[in-house]
Scaffold this motif. Sequence first.
Motif, short mmCIF file in Angstrom:
data_model
loop_
_atom_site.label_atom_id
_atom_site.label_comp_id
_atom_site.label_asym_id
_atom_site.label_seq_id
_atom_site.Cartn_x
_atom_site.Cartn_y
_atom_site.Cartn_z
N UNK A 59 0.84 -1.20 0.00
CA UNK A 59 0.00 0.00 0.00
C UNK A 59 0.88 1.25 0.00
N UNK A 60 0.29 2.38 -0.35
CA UNK A 60 1.04 3.63 -0.41
C UNK A 60 1.54 4.04 0.97
N UNK A 61 0.73 3.81 1.98
CA UNK A 61 1.13 4.19 3.34
C UNK A 61 2.38 3.41 3.77
N UNK A 67 10.04 4.37 2.87
CA UNK A 67 10.90 5.41 2.30
C UNK A 67 11.42 6.33 3.40
N UNK A 68 10.56 6.70 4.36
CA UNK A 68 11.01 7.55 5.46
C UNK A 68 12.05 6.84 6.32
#
Length: 74
Positions: A59-61, A67-68
């Motif tokens: 999912x995008x979340x 990534x963070x």
Amino acid sequence: MTDIRDRAWRLVNNKRNKHREMGDFQPKFTKEKTWKMLYTRSDKIKRAMQLGMTYPQVSRAVSRRNALDELQKP
């Protein structure tokens, strides 16, 4: 015209004799086309590679969170 070989006759004849021109007319096994019919993970990964997708889909979340985390590691 008393010709019995009209358009309808040609259509029926083409449908009837179609299997003779193709050689092997035995039905062949076709692979599953839906994800739920691909039973193993390796099959799903291969199919995703063919489609140019990533499997399992993230999912995008979750991708943002990953990534963070990568930015904060160094």
